[in-house]
Scaffold this motif. Sequence first.
Motif, PDB file in Angstrom:
ATOM      1  N   UNK A  25      33.536-121.698 -43.288  1.00 45.30           N
ATOM      2  CA  UNK A  25      32.829-121.025 -42.196  1.00 45.30           C
ATOM      3  C   UNK A  25      31.742-121.915 -41.586  1.00 45.30           C
ATOM      4  N   UNK A  26      31.448-121.650 -40.309  1.00 49.05           N
ATOM      5  CA  UNK A  26      30.374-122.386 -39.636  1.00 49.05           C
ATOM      6  C   UNK A  26      29.032-122.012 -40.247  1.00 49.05           C
ATOM      7  N   UNK A  27      28.074-122.945 -40.188  1.00 49.86           N
ATOM      8  CA  UNK A  27      26.770-122.703 -40.806  1.00 49.86           C
ATOM      9  C   UNK A  27      25.619-122.745 -39.820  1.00 49.86           C
ATOM     10  N   UNK A  28      25.810-123.390 -38.634  1.00 52.03           N
ATOM     11  CA  UNK A  28      24.712-123.552 -37.681  1.00 52.03           C
ATOM     12  C   UNK A  28      25.043-122.936 -36.335  1.00 52.03           C
ATOM     13  N   UNK A  29      24.021-122.367 -35.719  1.00 53.01           N
ATOM     14  CA  UNK A  29      24.122-121.787 -34.383  1.00 53.01           C
ATOM     15  C   UNK A  29      24.203-122.919 -33.351  1.00 53.01           C
ATOM     16  N   UNK A  30      25.141-122.823 -32.384  1.00 51.86           N
ATOM     17  CA  UNK A  30      25.237-123.866 -31.372  1.00 51.86           C
ATOM     18  C   UNK A  30      24.072-123.865 -30.377  1.00 51.86           C
ATOM     19  N   UNK A  31      23.301-122.771 -30.327  1.00 53.13           N
ATOM     20  CA  UNK A  31      22.181-122.671 -29.397  1.00 53.13           C
ATOM     21  C   UNK A  31      20.879-123.198 -30.017  1.00 53.13           C
ATOM     22  N   UNK A  32      20.526-122.664 -31.200  1.00 50.70           N
ATOM     23  CA  UNK A  32      19.230-123.030 -31.785  1.00 50.70           C
ATOM     24  C   UNK A  32      19.340-123.859 -33.073  1.00 50.70           C
ATOM     25  N   UNK A  33      20.521-123.957 -33.650  1.00 50.04           N
ATOM     26  CA  UNK A  33      20.715-124.755 -34.852  1.00 50.04           C
ATOM     27  C   UNK A  33      20.373-124.062 -36.160  1.00 50.04           C
ATOM     28  N   UNK A  34      19.990-122.791 -36.108  1.00 45.62           N
ATOM     29  CA  UNK A  34      19.663-122.037 -37.319  1.00 45.62           C
ATOM     30  C   UNK A  34      20.944-121.521 -37.988  1.00 45.62           C
ATOM     31  N   UNK A  35      20.780-120.859 -39.113  1.00 44.26           N
ATOM     32  CA  UNK A  35      21.910-120.335 -39.888  1.00 44.26           C
ATOM     33  C   UNK A  35      22.616-119.199 -39.142  1.00 44.26           C
ATOM     34  N   UNK A  36      23.918-119.094 -39.371  1.00 45.04           N
ATOM     35  CA  UNK A  36      24.712-118.016 -38.778  1.00 45.04           C
ATOM     36  C   UNK A  36      25.391-117.208 -39.882  1.00 45.04           C
ATOM     37  N   UNK A  37      25.750-115.992 -39.530  1.00 45.08           N
ATOM     38  CA  UNK A  37      26.511-115.160 -40.463  1.00 45.08           C
ATOM     39  C   UNK A  37      27.837-114.802 -39.797  1.00 45.08           C
ATOM     40  N   UNK A  38      28.873-114.727 -40.616  1.00 45.59           N
ATOM     41  CA  UNK A  38      30.200-114.377 -40.134  1.00 45.59           C
ATOM     42  C   UNK A  38      30.289-112.864 -40.021  1.00 45.59           C
ATOM     43  N   UNK A  39      30.740-112.384 -38.881  1.00 44.17           N
ATOM     44  CA  UNK A  39      30.868-110.949 -38.662  1.00 44.17           C
ATOM     45  C   UNK A  39      32.265-110.487 -39.032  1.00 44.17           C
ATOM     46  N   UNK A  40      32.349-109.241 -39.438  1.00 39.26           N
ATOM     47  CA  UNK A  40      33.637-108.633 -39.743  1.00 39.26           C
ATOM     48  C   UNK A  40      34.103-107.948 -38.465  1.00 39.26           C
ATOM     49  N   UNK A  41      35.293-108.310 -38.012  1.00 42.17           N
ATOM     50  CA  UNK A  41      35.802-107.711 -36.780  1.00 42.17           C
ATOM     51  C   UNK A  41      37.194-107.153 -37.029  1.00 42.17           C
ATOM     52  N   UNK A  42      37.590-106.282 -36.131  1.00 39.80           N
ATOM     53  CA  UNK A  42      38.900-105.636 -36.254  1.00 39.80           C
ATOM     54  C   UNK A  42      40.028-106.569 -35.863  1.00 39.80           C
ATOM     55  N   UNK A  43      39.736-107.587 -35.094  1.00 40.47           N
ATOM     56  CA  UNK A  43      40.787-108.497 -34.645  1.00 40.47           C
ATOM     57  C   UNK A  43      41.551-107.908 -33.480  1.00 40.47           C
ATOM     58  N   UNK A  44      42.546-108.627 -33.044  1.00 36.73           N
ATOM     59  CA  UNK A  44      43.353-108.179 -31.910  1.00 36.73           C
ATOM     60  C   UNK A  44      44.417-107.212 -32.390  1.00 36.73           C
TER      61      UNK A  44
END
Length: 90
Positions: A25-44
């Motif tokens: 999983x990705x670890x850094x935000x492309x905007x501010x560079x801070x940590x990110x969390x993976x969201x749970x989504x329903x998908x397509x």
Amino acid sequence: MPTYEYECVKCEHKFEARQSITESPLKKCPVCGEAVKKLISAGAGIIFKGSGFYATDYRSKGYRESAKSENVSCPEATKACSSSGCPKAK
């Protein structure tokens, strides 16, 4: 390749990333560079339209004509009756 949703824990920027299932999983935000969390989504969702597909849809014309003539010659001429399953054809 699946699409995953992420959200920054600091600036709350939400974004999507197409990644392989085996990719970490990705670890850094492309905007501010801070940590990110993976969201749970329903998908397509998958939507099936139309009447569907059957094994006989792609048969050759000769096969369809042969099958039709076998069913017509059956004395019981019903859907459940075929040349091999008709009790009177034996």
